[in-house]
Design a protein around this motif. Structure first.
Motif, mmCIF file in Angstrom:
data_model
loop_
_atom_site.group_PDB
_atom_site.id
_atom_site.type_symbol
_atom_site.label_atom_id
_atom_site.label_comp_id
_atom_site.label_asym_id
_atom_site.label_seq_id
_atom_site.Cartn_x
_atom_site.Cartn_y
_atom_site.Cartn_z
ATOM 1 N N ALA A 196 0.839 -1.208 0.000
ATOM 2 C CA ALA A 196 0.000 0.000 0.000
ATOM 3 C C ALA A 196 0.866 1.248 0.000
ATOM 4 O O ALA A 196 0.543 2.238 -0.667
ATOM 5 C CB ALA A 196 -0.924 -0.004 1.217
ATOM 6 N N MET A 197 1.971 1.202 0.737
ATOM 7 C CA MET A 197 2.861 2.356 0.802
ATOM 8 C C MET A 197 3.545 2.595 -0.546
ATOM 9 O O MET A 197 3.859 3.732 -0.903
ATOM 10 C CB MET A 197 3.900 2.143 1.908
ATOM 11 C CG MET A 197 4.720 3.365 2.240
ATOM 12 S SD MET A 197 5.684 3.127 3.756
ATOM 13 C CE MET A 197 6.868 1.887 3.234
ATOM 14 N N LEU A 198 3.768 1.537 -1.292
ATOM 15 C CA LEU A 198 4.353 1.682 -2.627
ATOM 16 C C LEU A 198 3.354 2.251 -3.623
ATOM 17 O O LEU A 198 3.718 3.038 -4.503
ATOM 18 C CB LEU A 198 4.840 0.319 -3.129
ATOM 19 C CG LEU A 198 6.030 -0.318 -2.425
ATOM 20 C CD1 LEU A 198 6.224 -1.744 -2.917
ATOM 21 C CD2 LEU A 198 7.293 0.496 -2.645
ATOM 22 N N ALA A 199 2.088 1.855 -3.485
ATOM 23 C CA ALA A 199 1.097 2.174 -4.512
ATOM 24 C C ALA A 199 0.359 3.484 -4.279
ATOM 25 O O ALA A 199 0.175 4.280 -5.216
ATOM 26 C CB ALA A 199 0.080 1.030 -4.622
ATOM 27 N N VAL A 200 -0.087 3.727 -3.037
ATOM 28 C CA VAL A 200 -0.996 4.858 -2.791
ATOM 29 C C VAL A 200 -0.365 6.206 -3.143
ATOM 30 O O VAL A 200 -0.976 6.999 -3.887
ATOM 31 C CB VAL A 200 -1.521 4.837 -1.345
ATOM 32 C CG1 VAL A 200 -2.239 6.144 -1.013
ATOM 33 C CG2 VAL A 200 -2.456 3.649 -1.144
ATOM 34 N N PRO A 201 0.830 6.544 -2.642
ATOM 35 C CA PRO A 201 1.399 7.851 -3.018
ATOM 36 C C PRO A 201 1.621 7.976 -4.526
ATOM 37 O O PRO A 201 1.368 9.042 -5.098
ATOM 38 C CB PRO A 201 2.734 7.893 -2.249
ATOM 39 C CG PRO A 201 2.523 6.958 -1.097
ATOM 40 C CD PRO A 201 1.679 5.863 -1.649
#
Length: 244
Positions: free
Chosen positions: A15-20
């Motif tokens: 999620a940290m890789l994708a959301v931003p």
């Protein structure tokens, strides 16, 4: 080595890789370079993961095969990264600056891996910074100004930094009352800061504060903890696109 073991097992990182990245893409003008950059971003993460595991196990494991299992995935992902990344750098040379900025954070994470301290709080927080900064990179790639993305970038830092603290309070530090107090205190500060960035973020960060204060000590399964974070990450993405 089974193919399934090629995929990094740090599930909370996805999620940290994708959301931003997705937020930065759609806050700007999406285009084909974003697809190429996202592929490079995932390949870079997978390459770094296997390289760090290889180095860590060479130093810490008594089984020489443990480290070698990570060598083939690293070489495969790194080769793919070079094949995709070089053409992208050729058409967007300024991405080399972003790469240079990310390298010190990679170096710190690698140092913690060598010391077999990957789960250290500082290491987790250091990893959050370049992941959130991809919002700015994706925004710039779509023709947006970096200054326009700073509030959304700050919101991502607040959210994912708080997630590092919260997850530790649920698992590794679940019996540490001082750590729980630190986590709740940081979430209170994050709620105030996020609300100042945009009142639309207040609901999300209030929910984050509630889960940080109420869920530790309730014996939730790790899978349940992860599913809650996936849901909140989706709310974060929606909130960023609406607020900014």
């Amino acid at each position: 080595m089974q193919r399934s073991k090629w995929i990094p097992d740090q599930h909370g990182a996805w999620a940290m890789l994708a959301v931003p990245f997705v937020a930065g893409t759609f806050l700007g003008d999406p285009g084909w370079p974003h697809l190429l950059l996202f592929a490079c971003w995932l390949l870079a993460y997978a390459s770094a993961f296997h390289l760090q595991q290889h180095l860590r196990l060479r130093r810490c494991s008594r089984n020489p095969r443990a480290a070698e299992r990570h060598l083939r995935p690293f070489l495969t992902f790194a080769t793919a990264l070079i094949l995709l990344g070089v053409p992208l750098l050729a058409v967007r040379p300024w991405l080399a600056v972003a790469l240079g900025v990310a390298l010190p954070f990679f170096a710190v994470n690698t140092l913690y891996a060598l010391r077999n301290r990957e789960r250290a709080l500082v290491n987790g927080l250091v990893a959050v910074v370049p992941a959130c900064a991809m919002l700015l990179v994706a925004l710039r790639l779509g023709g947006g100004a970096l200054g326009e993305g700073v509030p959304a970038f700050a919101a991502c830092l607040l959210y994912f930094g708080g997630t590092v603290l919260y997850v530790k309070s649920m698992i590794r530090e679940r019996r540490n009352r001082r750590f729980l107090a630190l986590s709740v205190g940081c979430h209170c500060a994050a709620l105030i800061c996020a609300t100042l960035l945009s009142p639309l973020l207040a609901v999300l960060f209030a929910l984050c504060l509630l889960r940080a204060a109420l869920l530790p000590g309730r014996g939730l399964r790790i899978r349940t903890v992860g599913l809650i974070e996936v849901g909140l990450s989706a709310v974060l993405l929606a909130s960023l696109l609406v607020a900014f």
